[in-house]
Each structure stands twice: as structure tokens, then as C-alpha cells.
Design an enzyme around this catalytic site. Structure first.
Site, PDB file in Angstrom:
ATOM      1  CB  THR A 160      -5.659   6.315  -7.114  1.00  9.47           C
ATOM      2  OG1 THR A 160      -6.613   5.257  -7.109  1.00  9.47           O
ATOM      3  CG2 THR A 160      -5.842   7.190  -5.881  1.00  9.47           C
ATOM      4  CE  LYS A 161      -1.917   1.389 -13.564  1.00  9.25           C
ATOM      5  NZ  LYS A 161      -0.728   0.552 -13.502  1.00  9.25           N
ATOM      6  CG  ASP A 196     -12.884  -0.141  -6.296  1.00 10.88           C
ATOM      7  OD1 ASP A 196     -12.418  -0.800  -5.331  1.00 10.88           O
ATOM      8  OD2 ASP A 196     -12.606  -0.396  -7.482  1.00 10.88           O
ATOM      9  CG  ASP A 248       3.847  -4.889   6.468  1.00  8.75           C
ATOM     10  OD1 ASP A 248       2.995  -3.980   6.517  1.00  8.75           O
ATOM     11  OD2 ASP A 248       3.636  -6.044   6.877  1.00  8.75           O
ATOM     12  CG  ASP A 275      -4.094  -5.074  -2.263  1.00 15.63           C
ATOM     13  OD1 ASP A 275      -4.143  -5.028  -3.501  1.00 15.63           O
ATOM     14  OD2 ASP A 275      -3.064  -4.780  -1.614  1.00 15.63           O
TER      15      ASP A 275
HETATM   16  C1  LIG Z   1      -5.021  -1.995  -4.843  1.00 15.48           C
HETATM   17  S1  LIG Z   1      -3.480  -1.214  -4.822  1.00 15.48           S
HETATM   18  C2  LIG Z   1      -3.897   0.543  -4.818  1.00 15.48           C
HETATM   19  C3  LIG Z   1      -2.741   1.405  -5.200  1.00 15.48           C
HETATM   20  C4  LIG Z   1      -3.010   2.915  -5.219  1.00 15.48           C
HETATM   21  N1  LIG Z   1      -3.298   3.414  -3.880  1.00 15.48           N
HETATM   22  C5  LIG Z   1      -4.115   3.259  -6.162  1.00 15.48           C
HETATM   23  O1  LIG Z   1      -5.212   3.597  -5.703  1.00 15.48           O
HETATM   24  O2  LIG Z   1      -3.889   3.180  -7.390  1.00 15.48           O
HETATM   25  C6  LIG Z   1      -2.967  -1.477  -3.130  1.00 15.48           C
HETATM   26  C7  LIG Z   1      -1.478  -1.225  -2.935  1.00 15.48           C
HETATM   27  O3  LIG Z   1      -1.181  -1.347  -1.563  1.00 15.48           O
HETATM   28  C8  LIG Z   1       0.083  -1.993  -1.427  1.00 15.48           C
HETATM   29  N2  LIG Z   1       0.110  -2.590  -0.074  1.00 15.48           N
HETATM   30  C9  LIG Z   1      -0.731  -3.511   0.426  1.00 15.48           C
HETATM   31  N3  LIG Z   1      -0.452  -3.777   1.712  1.00 15.48           N
HETATM   32  C10 LIG Z   1       0.606  -2.976   2.046  1.00 15.48           C
HETATM   33  C11 LIG Z   1       1.367  -2.812   3.232  1.00 15.48           C
HETATM   34  N4  LIG Z   1       1.073  -3.502   4.354  1.00 15.48           N
HETATM   35  N5  LIG Z   1       2.389  -1.963   3.213  1.00 15.48           N
HETATM   36  C12 LIG Z   1       2.691  -1.258   2.080  1.00 15.48           C
HETATM   37  N6  LIG Z   1       2.009  -1.362   0.925  1.00 15.48           N
HETATM   38  C13 LIG Z   1       0.977  -2.223   0.908  1.00 15.48           C
HETATM   39  C14 LIG Z   1       0.107  -2.990  -2.560  1.00 15.48           C
HETATM   40  O4  LIG Z   1       1.435  -3.360  -2.927  1.00 15.48           O
HETATM   41  C15 LIG Z   1      -0.599  -2.210  -3.674  1.00 15.48           C
HETATM   42  O5  LIG Z   1       0.314  -1.502  -4.471  1.00 15.48           O
END
Ligand SMILES: C[S@@+](CC[C@H](N)C(=O)[O-])C[C@H]1O[C@@H](n2cnc3c(N)ncnc32)[C@H](O)[C@@H]1O
Length: 231
Positions: free
Chosen positions: A210-211, A173, A114, A137
């Protein structure tokens, strides 16, 4: 600097993620089995971030890098910077380690944990040149908004970790989240908006798509970049 007694961490905060069960591919599993010690730092151990990289350089943290494609591109384009990626999704860590190995990059280290707790425990105050948060997210339902990572306490935390003149760059987005981020960031007395209109910025050329962003664009979503610097 040996960090012998890490500061206490508040593990009771509302988490911004749910652990996903997503399966790692064979190649990602192989990377996890063979490359972990080369790229990943152990959250449980004290870490001296000034000693873990091959070369001393300004340090950029990326929170939630997903599959890491954009982080790997940025690290390759900027060998004069070091990058610390923080992600809780195991297959994403495996995917990024594969890319780092293919590209032979020595300026990236990772935490599988985290990001809030990593920042609190392992990042000394006033050490980061930049913090990136791309497509966090969005937690779209109103009852889930409390899970959004960008909130006043998060901005307070990152402001402490950035050097003077350091930057925080977020992109989303999801319009409602963009508006909320703008409100929270603008209210911080430690940060100044880099946008000439005091609102959103054009996507800078240095930020690859990004993806997650590409998926949003396919669905017709807009994209909002927010860049603030510390005063
Ligand atoms: C919606 S995805 C976006 C991933 C990437 N940045 C992209 O734009 O393709 C959000 C990512 O944040 C990670 N994530 C969410 N909260 C987090 C936290 N507190 N610490 C580390 N990773 C986190 C999730 O596991 C997820 O892979």
C-alpha cells in the site's frame, strides 16, 4: 432484503481519525463531482448490499483504504469477489473512483463515513467473507492509544459481521501496535490465528504494497501481517 429500520448506532465512540483538510487534485475533484452516485453508497439511506453490486459474490470490506490503489488492484485481480471500501478522507475516495473508472471495475462500492458506524448500521451479522485493515493510523503517543481502531470492542464487532470461516487481515508497520493487535486478537474466543506460529504471517502475495506501507518501508520500518479466521 430492504433494511427499512436500521439499527441504532452509537455515535459517541472515540473516533480513530481526525478529518484531514488535504486538498483534492483537479482530477479527484472531477471524479467526486461526476462519479459519486455510481460508486458511493449513501450512509443516511437504507442499503441492500445484496443488490448494489452487478453480480452476487462473497463480500470483502476494506477499512481505511487511503488512496485506494491497493484496493483497486485487489478488486481487479479478484473479479469473483465484491469489495466494499470505507474511508473518511474525501480526496482518497476521489482517487479510488478515478481508478475504478479507468479499470472499468464493477465489483467495488464505497462509503464515505466512519467504518465503525457503517459496520453497525449497514452490515448485517454473518455476511462478510473478509475484513481488511491495512496500516491503520498507529496513534503513536501513549495518550492517543485510545484512538486506535483495533480494540476489544472492534474485534467483537467484526467477529459478528464475518461468516464462519471468514477472515480478518490487518497489517501495520508499527511494532507496538502489531503486538497490541496480536494480544487483542488472540484473546478473542471467536477467532483463530492463521499463523502456524500463532504470531504474525508473511505478507500473502494477494496483498499489494500500500501507499502508506511503501512510505514506512522507505523509513526502515518493519511490517507485520495478522490474519485470523472466525471459528
Ligand atoms: C494510515 S492511513 C492508511 C491508508 C491505506 N490503507 C494505506 O495503507 O496506504 C489510514 C486511513 O484510515 C482512514 N481511517 C481511519 N479511521 C477510519 C474509520 N473509522 N473509518 C474509515 N476510515 C478510517 C484514514 O482516513 C486514513 O486514510
Amino acid at each position: 432484503m430492504q433494511n427499512s429500520s436500521p439499527p441504532p448506532v452509537n455515535t459517541h465512540h472515540i473516533r480513530s481519525f481526525i478529518r484531514r483538510q488535504g486538498r483534492a487534485t483537479v482530477a479527484q475533484k472531477l471524479a467526486i463531482d461526476t462519479l459519486w452516485d455510481k460508486y458511493c453508497l449513501d450512509y443516511q439511506q437504507p442499503q441492500d448490499l445484496s443488490a448494489v453490486f452487478l453480480n452476487p459474490a462473497p463480500l470483502i470490506v476494506e477499512i481505511g483504504f487511503g488512496n485506494g490503489e491497493s484496493l483497486a488492484s485487489m478488486a481487479q485481480a479478484n473479479p469473483q469477489l465484491n469489495y466494499l471500501g470505507i474511508e473518511v478522507h474525501g480526496p482518497g475516495i476521489g482517487h479510488l473512483m478515478m481508478l475504478l473508472e479507468q479499470k472499468q471495475l464493477t465489483n467495488v462500492k464505497l462509503f464515505h463515513h466512519d467504518a465503525i458506524e457503517v459496520l453497525e448500521r449497514h452490515i448485517p451479522d454473518k455476511t462478510l467473507a473478509g475484513i481488511q485493515l491495512f496500516f491503520p493510523d498507529p496513534w503513536q503517543k501513549r495518550c492517543h492509544h485510545k484512538r486506535r481502531i483495533v480494540k476489544a470492542s472492534f474485534i467483537e464487532l467484526i467477529s459478528k459481521k464475518l461468516i464462519t470461516g471468514g477472515y480478518f487481515h490487518a497489517a501495520t508497520d508499527w511494532k507496538h501496535y502489531a503486538q497490541e493487535m496480536l494480544k487483542i486478537l488472540s484473546a478473542s474466543e471467536h477467532l483463530k490465528n492463521a499463523s502456524p506460529t500463532n504470531t504474525y504471517c508473511e505478507r500473502p502475495e494477494y496483498r499489494p504494497l500500500t501507499k502508506f506501507e511503501q512510505r514506512g518501508v522507505r523509513l526502515g520500518h518493519g511490517v507485520w501481517d495478522l490474519i485470523f479466521t472466525t471459528t
